[in-house]
Design a protein around this motif. Structure first.
Motif, short mmCIF file in Angstrom:
data_model
loop_
_atom_site.label_atom_id
_atom_site.label_comp_id
_atom_site.label_asym_id
_atom_site.label_seq_id
_atom_site.Cartn_x
_atom_site.Cartn_y
_atom_site.Cartn_z
N LEU A 287 0.85 -1.18 0.00
CA LEU A 287 0.00 0.00 0.00
C LEU A 287 0.90 1.25 0.00
CD1 LEU A 287 -2.68 -1.09 2.61
CD2 LEU A 287 -3.12 -0.55 0.22
N GLY A 288 1.66 1.42 -1.05
CA GLY A 288 2.56 2.56 -1.13
C GLY A 288 3.89 2.25 -0.48
N SER A 289 3.88 1.76 0.81
CA SER A 289 5.12 1.41 1.49
C SER A 289 4.81 0.43 2.60
CB SER A 289 5.80 2.66 2.06
OG SER A 289 4.95 3.29 2.99
N GLY A 290 4.84 -0.85 2.28
CA GLY A 290 4.77 -1.80 3.36
C GLY A 290 3.68 -2.82 3.31
N GLY A 291 2.62 -2.60 2.56
CA GLY A 291 1.59 -3.61 2.47
C GLY A 291 0.60 -3.62 3.59
N MET A 292 0.65 -2.66 4.52
CA MET A 292 -0.31 -2.59 5.61
C MET A 292 -0.79 -1.16 5.80
SD MET A 292 1.09 -5.16 8.54
CE MET A 292 2.53 -4.14 8.86
N GLY A 293 -2.07 -1.03 6.13
CA GLY A 293 -2.62 0.29 6.36
C GLY A 293 -3.65 0.27 7.46
N LEU A 294 -3.84 1.40 8.12
CA LEU A 294 -4.86 1.58 9.14
C LEU A 294 -6.03 2.33 8.53
CD1 LEU A 294 -5.42 1.30 12.29
CD2 LEU A 294 -4.81 3.72 12.39
N PHE A 295 -7.23 1.74 8.60
CA PHE A 295 -8.41 2.30 7.97
C PHE A 295 -9.47 2.64 9.02
CE2 PHE A 295 -6.33 -0.12 4.71
CZ PHE A 295 -6.57 0.57 3.52
N GLN B 12 5.06 2.15 8.06
CA GLN B 12 6.33 2.40 7.40
C GLN B 12 7.23 1.17 7.47
OE1 GLN B 12 7.98 5.85 9.29
NE2 GLN B 12 6.08 7.01 9.14
N VAL B 13 8.05 1.00 6.43
CA VAL B 13 8.99 -0.12 6.34
C VAL B 13 10.33 0.43 5.89
CG1 VAL B 13 9.47 -2.36 5.32
CG2 VAL B 13 7.10 -1.65 5.69
N THR B 14 11.43 -0.05 6.51
CA THR B 14 12.75 0.42 6.11
C THR B 14 13.07 -0.05 4.70
OG1 THR B 14 13.73 -1.54 7.14
CG2 THR B 14 13.61 0.45 8.47
N ASP B 15 13.98 0.65 4.04
CA ASP B 15 14.28 0.38 2.64
C ASP B 15 14.71 -1.06 2.39
OD1 ASP B 15 15.72 3.67 2.12
OD2 ASP B 15 13.64 2.97 2.04
N GLU B 16 15.54 -1.60 3.28
CA GLU B 16 16.06 -2.95 3.04
C GLU B 16 15.00 -4.02 3.23
OE1 GLU B 16 17.21 -1.74 7.29
OE2 GLU B 16 17.08 -0.86 5.27
N ARG B 17 13.82 -3.65 3.71
CA ARG B 17 12.77 -4.64 3.97
C ARG B 17 11.57 -4.47 3.05
NH1 ARG B 17 14.46 -8.97 7.03
NH2 ARG B 17 15.81 -8.25 8.70
#
Length: 434
Positions: free
Chosen positions: A182-190, A202-207
């Motif tokens: 979902l833009g960065s990380g595959g998880m979102g709060l709705f 948020q997810v760090t670049d290497e992950r």
């Protein structure tokens, strides 16, 4: 609370009502009427001497006022139930309506309250109950949300992302994990009420090359997600659910995706269960502290577990045990305190009958487990069995005549929701008052 004898005059939509401060105080501090009282539950002087005008329907108010007076809910034939619930929500006394309508949750006394038909665009894949008896249902790339009155809320759409798991943070917020980021990380709060994406985790670049799956939460506001990397490694990601920031990644031993994550409050560990192993992760030590795995070639165990038939796992901290279920629909119990590979005490299904895998459409209807209020629940085919006591003896069965096999079920608040596959419906089970 200090007893009050003062009369209160109300003008609701042009109709006059007279009641006492004691009756209105019973609605609670957070209700519409709570503002009439001071910190010591004394009626404000202006509230006692003034006629209060409320611009609402008097017929519905009369029903709710009688509820505050008697604790019993009587709904006349001319009163629409859903509109009454909305009025109760406006006055801040919806909890009073719920407690008057249903008793405490009891799996032995659950009764079918109704069934909801979902969209036919795609087969459902999961159902999740909220802490306040709402629910949401996953249909491929969308999530349908239903409020307490079982009215459909705005749909949560993940664009072109396949939903892997969904979980309620609280009664107002839902976290979704998906296949495509979902833009960065595959998880979102709705937002559960508007369907709005509030923020992305948020997810760090290497992950960035991971796919999130099963979800869980801890009591100190941490979010956990099982993650599979592009190199087929399995880790557990940790985020602060308030800020959305990534906190940690911890690898664990598994050759397959996690089917359940569960936070254990007593040990402050996370249970990670896949189809072939169970791990307890202690993030204070940043290590796997306990691990159970099954070897097909080991002959010293009473029953050798076939990893392809290991379908669901749940920890029962009250009895220091872990319950597992296989595709033969047998329940197995392990000691949660064991520090070595533990044997499984297997039990036959109540009918003493085993089943091969049951397919509905393109979905495998595997047995599922839940634990709530000291009772264990296990689904098989179109039945949910309820177990209780130290020996987990069956005490009742929940079965609906229509809908076909149960794909998933969930318990939250004072309701149990059972999701069927073949007819795209879910059932709502509630406990009637004694």
């Amino acid at each position: 609370m200090k007893s009050q004898k003062d009369r209160v005059k109300l003008n609701v939509g042009g109709k006059f009502f007279e009641t006492t401060a004691t009756t209105l105080a019973g609605a609670g501090r957070n209700s519409f009427f709570g503002a009439m009282f001071d910190e010591n539950w004394n009626l404000h002087s202006n509230a006692a001497n003034t006629e209060h005008f409320i611009d609402r329907d008097p017929d519905y108010f009369a029903v709710l006022l009688n509820l505050l007076r008697t604790g019993e809910l009587y709904i006349p034939p001319n009163i629409d139930k859903k509109h009454l619930y909305r009025e109760a929500e406006y006055y801040g006394i919806l909890d009073h309506v719920r407690s008057a309508k249903w008793g405490p949750f009891d799996g032995n006394r659950l009764r079918l309250a109704g069934s909801i038909t979902g969209p036919t665009i795609r087969e459902p894949t999961a159902i999740r109950a909220s802490p306040n008896s709402c629910c949401c249902v996953v249909y491929g790339r969308i999530v349908k949300v239903y409020n307490w009155m079982l009215e459909e809320q705005p749909t949560i759409t993940c664009d072109y992302c396949w939903v892997n798991d969904v979980s309620w943070v609280d009664s107002e917020n839902i976290v979704i994990s998906s296949n495509v980021k979902l833009g960065s990380g595959g998880m979102g709060l709705f937002s559960a009420s508007t369907g709005e994406l509030r923020y992305k985790f948020q997810v760090t670049d290497e992950r960035k090359g991971y796919t999130p799956g099963a979800l869980s939460f801890s009591s100190d506001y941490k979010l956990f997600s099982s993650c599979k990397s592009t190199s087929n490694k399995h880790v557990i990601g940790v985020w602060d659910q308030v800020t959305g920031k990534q906190m940690d990644f911890l690898p664990y031993s598994s050759n397959s995706n996690a089917i359940r994550l569960q936070w254990l409050h007593g040990t402050n560990c996370l249970m990670v269960a896949s189809c072939c192993c169970i791990n307890l992760l202690d993030f204070r030590k940043n290590a796997v502290v306990l691990s159970w795995s099954y070897d097909r070639d080991r002959v010293n165990k009473p029953y050798v577990v076939d990893p392809t038939k290991f379908r669901d796992v749940i920890a029962i901290e009250e009895s220091n045990s872990i319950c597992v279920v296989d595709l033969d629909e047998r329940l197995g119990f392990m000691d949660l305190r064991s520090t070595t590979d533990a044997s499984v005490e297997w039990r036959e299904t109540p009918r003493g009958k085993k089943h091969s895998s049951l397919w509905a459409g393109n979905k495998l209807c595997s047995p599922k487990l839940a634990f709530h209020e000291g009772q264990l629940f296990s689904s098989r085919d179109d039945i949910i069995s309820v177990y209780c006591g130290s020996n987990w003896l069956p005490i009742s069965e929940l079965r609906q005549s229509q809908g076909g096999p149960i794909y998933d079920f969930s318990i939250g608040g004072d309701r149990l929701f059972a999701l069927h596959v073949r007819e795209d419906v879910f059932d709502v089970w509630e406990t009637p008052r004694p």
